[in-house]
Design an enzyme around this catalytic site. Structure first.
Site, mmCIF file in Angstrom:
data_model
loop_
_atom_site.group_PDB
_atom_site.id
_atom_site.type_symbol
_atom_site.label_atom_id
_atom_site.label_comp_id
_atom_site.label_asym_id
_atom_site.label_seq_id
_atom_site.Cartn_x
_atom_site.Cartn_y
_atom_site.Cartn_z
ATOM 1 N N SER A 113 -17.672 6.458 -27.699
ATOM 2 C CA SER A 113 -18.832 5.830 -27.065
ATOM 3 C C SER A 113 -19.956 5.515 -28.033
ATOM 4 O O SER A 113 -20.121 6.186 -29.051
ATOM 5 C CB SER A 113 -19.414 6.776 -26.002
ATOM 6 O OG SER A 113 -18.467 7.139 -25.045
ATOM 7 N N ILE A 124 -27.467 3.454 -21.428
ATOM 8 C CA ILE A 124 -26.231 2.720 -21.225
ATOM 9 C C ILE A 124 -25.218 3.185 -22.260
ATOM 10 O O ILE A 124 -25.435 3.022 -23.462
ATOM 11 C CB ILE A 124 -26.456 1.200 -21.338
ATOM 12 C CG1 ILE A 124 -27.568 0.723 -20.379
ATOM 13 C CG2 ILE A 124 -25.146 0.445 -21.121
ATOM 14 C CD1 ILE A 124 -27.298 0.963 -18.914
ATOM 15 N N GLU A 125 -24.121 3.759 -21.801
ATOM 16 C CA GLU A 125 -23.034 4.197 -22.664
ATOM 17 C C GLU A 125 -21.915 3.182 -22.529
ATOM 18 O O GLU A 125 -21.517 2.827 -21.416
ATOM 19 C CB GLU A 125 -22.562 5.583 -22.219
ATOM 20 C CG GLU A 125 -21.435 6.155 -23.027
ATOM 21 C CD GLU A 125 -21.012 7.553 -22.559
ATOM 22 O OE1 GLU A 125 -20.059 8.090 -23.127
ATOM 23 O OE2 GLU A 125 -21.628 8.092 -21.611
ATOM 24 N N VAL A 126 -21.426 2.679 -23.653
ATOM 25 C CA VAL A 126 -20.280 1.760 -23.652
ATOM 26 C C VAL A 126 -19.183 2.448 -24.441
ATOM 27 O O VAL A 126 -19.419 2.917 -25.561
ATOM 28 C CB VAL A 126 -20.644 0.382 -24.244
ATOM 29 C CG1 VAL A 126 -19.420 -0.517 -24.278
ATOM 30 C CG2 VAL A 126 -21.769 -0.265 -23.432
#
Length: 133
Positions: A113, A124-126
């Site tokens: 992540s 916001i974690e992607v």
């Protein structure tokens, strides 16, 4: 008893910047629909089989959360492609990565992540799924 998440609601104090972030940075599709009480035109960000409904601070639709405030969300999204491609994309847009890449535990497997902030300072974690875990 619960199958999956259909949608969630994001409250923003910065509508234009929020729309830009979720469409241009995260690649979600902006759509309009009629809903709420009374029925009015609303906006949402669609991705996969889910969506994020948009509320504007001070102009929220009923019914709503007890205390809807911008910046209170911590969301994790799985990238459509390799995380390194997404990292290059956000770097090209000059979006600061506040942490990562780091290994975490997702809902179904280990994930790799990065963390960003949207215009309302939501976290916001992607992520990408880590093979073999």
């Amino acid at each position: 008893m619960i199958s999956h998440l259909d949608h969630l609601v994001l409250t923003t104090a910065h509508e234009e910047a929020c729309v830009w972030f979720y469409t241009q940075v995260l690649g979600m599709k902006l759509e309009s629909f009629v809903g709420g009480t009374p029925p009015v035109e609303r906006k949402a960000f669609r991705f996969g089989n889910q969506k994020i409904n948009l509320h504007i601070k001070g102009k929220e639709f009923e019914p709503k959360a007890h205390t809807p405030v911008p910046g209170a969300l911590d969301l994790c999204f799985i990238a459509q492609g390799p995380l390194d491609d997404f990292i290059a994309h956000v770097q090209a847009l000059e979006i600061p990565i506040i942490e990562g890449p780091v290994l975490r535990t997702g809902a179904t497997s280990k994930i790799r992540s990065i963390y960003l902030r949207d215009p309302d300072l939501n976290l916001i974690e992607v992520s990408e799924l880590v093979a073999g875990h």
